[in-house]
Design a protein around this motif. Structure first.
Motif, PDB file in Angstrom:
ATOM      1  N   ALA A 155      -3.804   4.295   8.315  1.00  0.00           N
ATOM      2  CA  ALA A 155      -1.971   4.591   8.724  1.00  0.00           C
ATOM      3  C   ALA A 155      -1.819   4.401  10.352  1.00  0.00           C
ATOM      4  N   GLU A 156      -1.702   4.823  10.840  1.00  0.00           N
ATOM      5  CA  GLU A 156      -1.605   4.516  12.351  1.00  0.00           C
ATOM      6  C   GLU A 156      -2.064   2.766  12.688  1.00  0.00           C
ATOM      7  N   VAL A 157      -3.404   2.756  12.206  1.00  0.00           N
ATOM      8  CA  VAL A 157      -4.025   1.338  12.855  1.00  0.00           C
ATOM      9  C   VAL A 157      -2.525  -0.007  12.311  1.00  0.00           C
ATOM     10  N   ILE A 158      -2.131   0.634  10.931  1.00  0.00           N
ATOM     11  CA  ILE A 158      -1.113  -0.350  10.399  1.00  0.00           C
ATOM     12  C   ILE A 158       0.328  -0.390  11.967  1.00  0.00           C
ATOM     13  N   ILE A 162       1.942  -3.484  13.703  1.00  0.00           N
ATOM     14  CA  ILE A 162       3.057  -3.593  13.599  1.00  0.00           C
ATOM     15  C   ILE A 162       3.702  -4.014  14.502  1.00  0.00           C
ATOM     16  N   ASP A 163       4.237  -2.781  15.481  1.00  0.00           N
ATOM     17  CA  ASP A 163       4.654  -2.744  16.295  1.00  0.00           C
ATOM     18  C   ASP A 163       4.601  -3.388  17.772  1.00  0.00           C
ATOM     19  N   ALA A 164       3.598  -3.924  17.522  1.00  0.00           N
ATOM     20  CA  ALA A 164       3.046  -4.655  18.572  1.00  0.00           C
ATOM     21  C   ALA A 164       2.778  -6.205  18.456  1.00  0.00           C
ATOM     22  N   LEU A 165       3.289  -6.528  16.884  1.00  0.00           N
ATOM     23  CA  LEU A 165       4.162  -7.980  16.747  1.00  0.00           C
ATOM     24  C   LEU A 165       5.261  -8.549  17.475  1.00  0.00           C
ATOM     25  N   PRO A 166       5.117  -9.720  18.122  1.00  0.00           N
ATOM     26  CA  PRO A 166       6.456 -10.254  18.758  1.00  0.00           C
ATOM     27  C   PRO A 166       7.323 -10.261  17.355  1.00  0.00           C
ATOM     28  N   PRO A 167       8.785  -9.799  18.183  1.00  0.00           N
ATOM     29  CA  PRO A 167       9.971  -9.360  17.534  1.00  0.00           C
ATOM     30  C   PRO A 167      10.151 -10.257  16.110  1.00  0.00           C
ATOM     31  N   ALA A 168      10.785 -11.677  16.843  1.00  0.00           N
ATOM     32  CA  ALA A 168      11.014 -12.047  14.986  1.00  0.00           C
ATOM     33  C   ALA A 168      10.078 -11.317  13.842  1.00  0.00           C
ATOM     34  N   LEU A 212      -6.268  -4.397  10.951  1.00  0.00           N
ATOM     35  CA  LEU A 212      -7.471  -3.479  10.098  1.00  0.00           C
ATOM     36  C   LEU A 212      -9.239  -3.989   9.787  1.00  0.00           C
ATOM     37  N   GLU A 213      -9.177  -4.832   9.786  1.00  0.00           N
ATOM     38  CA  GLU A 213     -10.061  -5.521   9.676  1.00  0.00           C
ATOM     39  C   GLU A 213     -10.974  -5.225  11.001  1.00  0.00           C
ATOM     40  N   GLN A 214     -11.233  -5.086  12.327  1.00  0.00           N
ATOM     41  CA  GLN A 214     -11.897  -4.445  13.593  1.00  0.00           C
ATOM     42  C   GLN A 214     -11.299  -3.236  13.382  1.00  0.00           C
ATOM     43  N   PHE A 215     -10.440  -2.193  12.804  1.00  0.00           N
ATOM     44  CA  PHE A 215     -10.396  -1.101  12.331  1.00  0.00           C
ATOM     45  C   PHE A 215     -12.385  -0.453  11.556  1.00  0.00           C
TER      46      PHE A 215
ATOM     47  N   ARG B  45      -3.556  -9.768   1.023  1.00  0.00           N
ATOM     48  CA  ARG B  45      -2.336  -9.235  -0.063  1.00  0.00           C
ATOM     49  C   ARG B  45      -2.505  -8.305   0.440  1.00  0.00           C
ATOM     50  N   LEU B  46      -3.751  -7.614   0.923  1.00  0.00           N
ATOM     51  CA  LEU B  46      -3.385  -5.808   0.628  1.00  0.00           C
ATOM     52  C   LEU B  46      -3.412  -5.702   2.033  1.00  0.00           C
ATOM     53  N   ALA B  47      -3.276  -5.926   3.141  1.00  0.00           N
ATOM     54  CA  ALA B  47      -2.448  -5.773   4.147  1.00  0.00           C
ATOM     55  C   ALA B  47      -0.767  -5.384   4.037  1.00  0.00           C
ATOM     56  N   ALA B  48      -0.248  -7.004   3.702  1.00  0.00           N
ATOM     57  CA  ALA B  48       1.204  -6.482   3.193  1.00  0.00           C
ATOM     58  C   ALA B  48       1.388  -5.340   1.959  1.00  0.00           C
ATOM     59  N   GLN B  49       0.963  -5.379   1.045  1.00  0.00           N
ATOM     60  CA  GLN B  49       1.201  -3.917   0.185  1.00  0.00           C
ATOM     61  C   GLN B  49       1.078  -2.929   1.003  1.00  0.00           C
ATOM     62  N   THR B  50      -0.484  -2.465   1.376  1.00  0.00           N
ATOM     63  CA  THR B  50      -0.221  -1.166   2.215  1.00  0.00           C
ATOM     64  C   THR B  50       0.682  -1.200   3.483  1.00  0.00           C
ATOM     65  N   VAL B  51       1.413  -2.206   3.862  1.00  0.00           N
ATOM     66  CA  VAL B  51       2.498  -1.786   4.846  1.00  0.00           C
ATOM     67  C   VAL B  51       3.770  -1.348   3.460  1.00  0.00           C
ATOM     68  N   GLY B  52       3.582  -2.064   2.859  1.00  0.00           N
ATOM     69  CA  GLY B  52       4.510  -1.354   2.057  1.00  0.00           C
ATOM     70  C   GLY B  52       4.618   0.181   1.560  1.00  0.00           C
ATOM     71  N   GLN B  53       3.411   0.076   0.962  1.00  0.00           N
ATOM     72  CA  GLN B  53       2.239   2.062   0.734  1.00  0.00           C
ATOM     73  C   GLN B  53       2.713   2.947   1.728  1.00  0.00           C
ATOM     74  N   LEU B  54       2.749   2.973   3.191  1.00  0.00           N
ATOM     75  CA  LEU B  54       2.927   3.443   4.277  1.00  0.00           C
ATOM     76  C   LEU B  54       3.993   4.992   4.144  1.00  0.00           C
TER      77      LEU B  54
END
Ligand SMILES: [Zn+2]
Lengths: 219, 97
Positions: A155-158, A162-168, A212-215, B45-54
């Motif tokens: 969850a922290e990695v995700i 997200i925080d590291a994404l460019p703003p748009a 996620l892959e890297q993690f 898909r899983l990445a997107a779905q998991t974001v939705g379930q944080l």
């Protein structure tokens, strides 16, 4: 400035019943319904506001101002737009006027243009000359959101990705995947074209997947 | 023939259903034969779905309490018959406290 919620072309009949039911409860003064609504949207709202303002504190202010606006506007709200679209439209306005006061106003269209993310979805080195995988993605043992989130640190990695994404990209991913808005709703809220929305979503999801892959590889 | 590399650039168009019929068939044909690309699509898909379930981030209780107070005050005021408010205009968009 144009009213964001007026952009929607949805006929009133497409407003889902649960929106109408919720609206009725809110107008009836149901504090529990209001509290639930506030909590459900808080995370995504703060994240979206942060795209525009300078820090988290300013974002939380914008969110609070938004709810004050929602409370004031509830009696007059016409359910021709989704409640969510209306709330997020107010949020974008609040965040932008806060940003203006702080001297850092950036229209969202400028953020979209500034999104110079031309990186390939997957590093070219992972493909052979003909474009087939040289270093294919490994199957993930955790192949449901539940099992992924049960993995310590995921969850922290995700969140960090997200925080590291460019703003748009961050704005689009926040609305689509964190908030669960449709592409049409996102286009209305951010006033962007469907194609821009999709390109930004693609880049954003690509980066989250890569994180996620890297993690998971390191585990 | 669609390459794996090309496929990774168009998976979101595919997932969003924004693709011509023939392009879609091409993608499906590729996915049918290519295990790594199926894995890739699943992971997107899983990445997107998991974001939705944080886990949700509730609003700090003190701010929420203050909003609830306002909400209750307005509901009480609203119990009175509504004044003939003008139809919603853009001036409603930047309400001030
Ligand atoms: Zn492939």
């Amino acid at each position: 400035m144009r009213a964001y919620y007026a952009v929607t072309t949805r006929p009133p009949s497409s407003t889902p019943d649960d929106d109408l039911a919720l609206l009725a409860r809110l107008r009836g003064g149901d504090a529990q319904a209001f509290a639930t609504l506030v909590d459900r949207h808080h995370g995504p709202m703060v994240r979206l506001a942060q795209v525009f303002v300078r820090d988290r504190a300013a974002a939380e202010d914008a969110v609070q101002e938004t709810w004050i606006g929602v409370i004031a506007g509830l009696p007059r709200f016409e359910p021709r737009a989704r409640l969510k679209t209306w709330i997020y439209g107010i949020l974008v306005n609040q965040a932008r006027s806060r940003a203006r006061r702080d001297g850092r106003d950036v229209p969202f269209s400028a953020l979209v243009e500034a999104d110079g993310d031309v990186a390939a979805a997957v590093d070219a080195a992972r493909f052979k000359a003909g474009g087939h995988w040289a270093s294919p993605p490994a199957d993930w043992v955790q192949d449901t959101p539940e099992s992924l989130l049960a993995t310590r640190g995921a969850a922290e990695v995700i969140g960090a990705a997200i925080d590291a994404l460019p703003p748009a990209q961050r704005a689009v991913l926040t609305l689509r995947d964190l908030e669960g808005a449709t592409s049409e709703e996102v286009c209305n809220i951010l006033e962007i074209s469907e194609i821009n929305q999709r390109v930004l979503l693609h880049r954003a999801r690509t980066r989250v997947r890569a994180a996620l892959e890297q993690f998971l590889q390191k585990k | 023939m669609l390459s794996c590399r090309e496929l990774t650039e168009i998976v979101t168009d595919y997932a969003e259903g924004r693709m011509s019929f023939w392009r879609r068939l091409e993608v499906q044909f590729h996915l049918g034969m290519c295990h790594p690309c199926r894995a890739y699509l699943r992971q997107m898909r899983l990445a997107a779905q998991t974001v939705g379930q944080l886990p949700p981030e509730p609003m700090p209780p003190d701010i929420k309490a203050e909003l609830l107070k306002r909400f209750a005050a307005l509901s009480a005021a609203d119990a009175a018959p509504p004044t003939s408010a003008p139809p919603e205009t853009q001036t409603n968009r930047t309400p001030k406290s």
